[in-house]
Scaffold this active site. Structure first.
Site, PDB file in Angstrom:
ATOM      1  N   ASP A 280      37.073  39.472  41.945  1.00 31.37           N
ATOM      2  CA  ASP A 280      36.027  40.164  42.701  1.00 31.37           C
ATOM      3  C   ASP A 280      36.258  39.868  44.186  1.00 31.37           C
ATOM      4  O   ASP A 280      37.109  39.054  44.558  1.00 31.37           O
ATOM      5  CB  ASP A 280      34.622  39.757  42.230  1.00 31.37           C
ATOM      6  CG  ASP A 280      33.587  40.829  42.587  1.00 31.37           C
ATOM      7  OD1 ASP A 280      33.901  41.701  43.429  1.00 31.37           O
ATOM      8  OD2 ASP A 280      32.470  40.800  42.045  1.00 31.37           O
TER       9      ASP A 280
HETATM   10  C1  BGC Z   1      30.992  43.415  43.679  1.00 30.12           C
HETATM   11  C2  BGC Z   1      31.902  44.239  42.800  1.00 30.12           C
HETATM   12  C3  BGC Z   1      32.556  45.346  43.592  1.00 30.12           C
HETATM   13  C4  BGC Z   1      33.273  44.730  44.756  1.00 30.12           C
HETATM   14  C5  BGC Z   1      34.042  45.720  45.589  1.00 30.12           C
HETATM   15  C6  BGC Z   1      31.650  42.997  44.965  1.00 30.12           C
HETATM   16  O1  BGC Z   1      30.722  42.459  45.862  1.00 30.12           O
HETATM   17  O2  BGC Z   1      30.561  42.282  42.963  1.00 30.12           O
HETATM   18  O3  BGC Z   1      31.170  44.765  41.720  1.00 30.12           O
HETATM   19  O4  BGC Z   1      33.405  46.091  42.781  1.00 30.12           O
HETATM   20  O5  BGC Z   1      32.338  44.057  45.585  1.00 30.12           O
HETATM   21  O6  BGC Z   1      33.223  46.511  46.346  1.00 30.12           O
END
Ligand code: BGC
Length: 731
Positions: A280
């Site tokens: 993530d």
């Molecule tokens: C979130 C993810 C997301 C990623 C990219 C993160 O803060 O937890 O779900 O895909 O950002 O935007």
């Protein structure tokens, strides 16, 4: 091993048949030509930025692409922008490896559908699949290859703001939506030009966050993980999902970004997941804050060894791992395996044959926000609206009304209709409740609007009927939007009380990304329609329901608590040794509130009552390998056409481990004309009767089971079946 073979290992495990065109790249030969820095560059995902003119890449990114230090981008889209960057990757790097473009296409690209929890409320996975397909058609036409959806996290805690991105509290519902969305995004095969890589996220137990605080600790037993948090990921994998994103949180003391037991041993080894594992956002660097790594290098080593292929945004792999590999702290074979996976995915998408396949502005123009896409969004929005109560049949409202007040802070809030997580959506595309209601009533009607205060009350006073639009705005739910209280804002409660006191017909429409505690309102508001965030067609879909063109048919995918203190509250609880009872003092309940939810899982009304009748089973005693047929009738006992969501639950009466009082097994939407009777038939097989034994092995045990059917988890009819045989049997 030749390139085709190398690629097919990954492809087979993500459910993609090796296509001949893959012969176009020899992955092993390519790998053999790559320097260590180029390999680690493939594992680096850089982020884009956005201003009024659209996405762009930060200063220095183009030079990084040229130097082979970036393998994929996050949040960079647009046919022209991606073509420009792709050209640098293909023409100006030593090896010409194409880039992948990824983004959060969660519930639509430009045609924004209802938020995922709302889609789950439709109890219509096929409609969600169609929505994901449309999202992929639009997103791929705008340069993207890869979406970070579906989120398949389970939770029983509406304090956690990311409830809005999931499919609710129930495993069966979540699994059906997980696989449907994966199929929708990925299409028939990845080599198709409009197929998009899907990502099941966030592995794992992200929704277990302590206190409902986003990112917080998950402390989940092996049973809880296996029964509750794993199944939607397993369903996504079975549907061929191409990638899995790692959760920010720790699980049982080990941050997921360093969790080799769960990423390598479970996902890769036991579940044979051969697709991409992506971190993530800055999740690898966060290992330092978690307190399991002291430096970037240590964090990178832990993450790579745990099994993470792609480093989203931290740039630790590309910056810190070259030295670590050279110093022998981590085996280059781990790097090679990750690079092989990303190259194989690029090959599966056909990018080595046509790197610009998603970079055609004419196609983008043609495919984006097509009228047919809006029709699908309106249909799904209608199906996702849940009528919680309708005393005195306030709804539907008459279209003959000449004067209607559409009031409240959400009545004309365009941005909020899209929900919190629609980064590629455009608020201007959304139809607000005010606009939709105005359009439905036509020019002859007097539609007055005020967002709150005295003006709203004055508008309500003058009108024949009031549509009160309150709830959470888009920025009050979603990531990092945890709440300790789930009440409506005090000014909204006051507005509702004042308007309801006028004694006019009032329809209360509540927008929110999660269940809220609306006890007080529920006592005074005759009609409450739960709208979630319905997407671009919000206003039209609402009007369709409010004025009775379509009967409401959404069902709650989460129990609604009466008070935050009841959380976690869910329909599939265990009985305990002292099941809650009104008359018995020392039972599993509260002294200051009922133990039951305000509205149970699966609840939702239509404009006609539906009667459940004539439940029968194909057998009352059954060999455990035989299928069981469950039949019952549903009858529309009212005067309006409805679509009933029939639900079949199962209880294992006596087992070697405790079982839920009931668990959803099947559901279906059944359209019923007034007076119409239809027979519903479901077939259950051995896996439906299975449980995890004391060693967490799936088995079917002999003994009695209860089948329960109805229009919500408060089921209406039940019947018993006995599974025969002396021993448990593995499934
Ligand atoms: C979130 C993810 C997301 C990623 C990219 C993160 O803060 O937890 O779900 O895909 O950002 O935007």
């Amino acid at each position: 091993m030749g390139a085709g073979a190398g690629a097919s290992i990954v492809l087979a495990s993500v459910g993609v048949k090796a296509a001949p065109r893959l012969a176009g790249v020899d992955i092993d030969a390519l790998l053999a030509r790559m320097t260590l820095d180029e390999k680690l560059g493939q594992l680096a995902q850089a982020r884009g930025e956005k201003n009024d003119t659209g996405p762009f890449v930060p200063a220095g990114s183009e030079a990084d692409v040229r130097a082979g230090r970036i393998g994929s981008f996050l949040s960079v889209y647009g046919a022209e922008t991606t073509r420009r960057l792709q050209r640098i990757a293909v023409d100006e790097t030593r090896l010409g490896i194409p880039l992948l473009f990824a983004d959060d296409v969660i519930h639509g690209f430009r045609t924004i559908f209802p938020v995922p929890i709302a889609e789950a409320a439709s109890f219509d996975p096929a409609a969600a699949e169609a929505a994901a397909r449309i999202a992929a058609v639009e997103a791929t036409a705008n340069g993207l290859h890869w979406t970070y959806a579906p989120m398949v996290d389970m939770t029983r805690d509406p304090r956690w703001g990311r409830v809005v991105e999931g499919a609710g509290e129930d495993v069966e519902l979540a699994c059906r939506f997980a696989e449907a969305r994966v199929r929708g995004f990925q299409g028939r095969r990845l080599s198709d030009f409009d197929a998009m890589l899907a990502t099941a996220k966030h592995f794992v137990a992200y929704g277990d966050a302590e206190g409902g605080r986003d990112y917080d600790v998950a402390d989940a037993s092996a049973r809880r993980l296996a029964e509750y948090y794993y199944p939607p990921f397993q369903a996504a994998i079975a549907a061929g999902v191409a990638s899995i994103m790692v959760a920010f949180n720790e699980v049982n003391g080990v941050p997921m970004h360093a969790n080799r037991d769960l990423l390598h041993d479970l996902l890769r080894r036991d579940w044979h997941f051969g697709g991409l594992i992506v971190s993530d956002y800055t999740g690898i660097r966060e290992l330092i804050a978690h307190g399991v790594a002291a430096t970037d290098e240590e964090a990178g080593i832990l993450a790579l060894k745990a099994g993470i292929d792609i480093d989203m945004v931290s740039s630790i792999y590309v910056d810190a791992l070259p030295a670590a590999v050279r110093d022998g702290k981590v085996d280059v074979a781990l790097v090679d395996a990750a690079v092989r996976r990303i190259l194989s995915i690029k090959a599966a998408l056909g990018l080595f044959d046509d790197p610009y396949r998603n970079c055609d502005p004419a196609r983008a123009k043609r495919e984006t926000l097509r009228p047919a896409h809006r029709v699908a969004a309106r249909d799904l929005a209608r199906k996702s609206l849940v009528l919680l109560q309708n005393e005195g049949d306030v709804l539907p409202l008459s279209k003959m009304l000449r004067s209607v007040a559409v009031v409240g802070p959400l009545a004309d809030d365009r941005r909020s209709m899209l929900g919190p997580w629609a980064p590629t959506g455009v608020p201007g595309d959304a139809v607000t409740p005010l606009e939709g209601i105005g359009a439905a009533l036509g020019a002859g009607a007097h539609v007055v609007h005020a967002s709150g205060g005295e003006a709203a009350l004055a508008a309500a006073r003058e009108a024949d009927a009031v549509i009160l639009c309150i709830g959470e705005n888009w920025d009050e739910s979603g990531e990092a939007r945890s709440r300790v209280a789930l009440d409506l804002a005090p000014d909204q409660q006051a507005l509702a009380a004042a308007i309801l006191a006028l004694g006019k017909p009032v329809a209360t429409v509540i927008f929110a990304g999660r269940p809220l505690t609306i006890n007080a309102l529920a006592q005074h508001a005759p009609a409450i329609l739960w709208a979630w965030y319905p997407g671009v067609e919000a206003g039209h879909a609402l009007a369709d329901i409010l004025f009775g063109d379509v009967s409401p048919s959404g069902r709650l995918p989460m129990s609604f608590p009466r008070a935050v203190g009841q959380i976690p509250i869910h329909y599939d609880q265990r009985n305990t040794g002292r099941p809650a009872s009104e008359s018995e003092r020392n039972t599993a309940k509260y002294v200051d509130a009922p133990w039951t939810p305000l509205y149970p899982f699966g609840h939702g009304l239509g404009y006609s009552p539906v009667a459940y009748e004539a439940l029968e089973l194909s057998a009352t005693r059954l060999d455990r390998t035989d299928p069981l047929e469950v039949r019952f009738s549903v009858r529309n006992a009212g005067i309006r056409a409805v679509e009933e969501v029939v639900q079949l639950y199962l209880r294992d009466d006596v087992a070697t481990t405790t079982r839920p009082v009931k668990a959803l097994k099947r559901f279906a939407r059944v359209p019923l004309e007034p007076g119409e009777i239809k027979q519903v038939r479901f077939v259950l097989g051995a896996s439906d009767f299975a449980l995890l034994d004391r060693n967490l092995r799936p088995v079917v045990e002999p003994g009695g089971f209860t089948l329960l059917v109805g229009g919500s988890s408060k089921t209406e009819l039940e019947a018993k079946v006995t599974l025969e045989g002396a021993e448990e049997r593995a499934v």
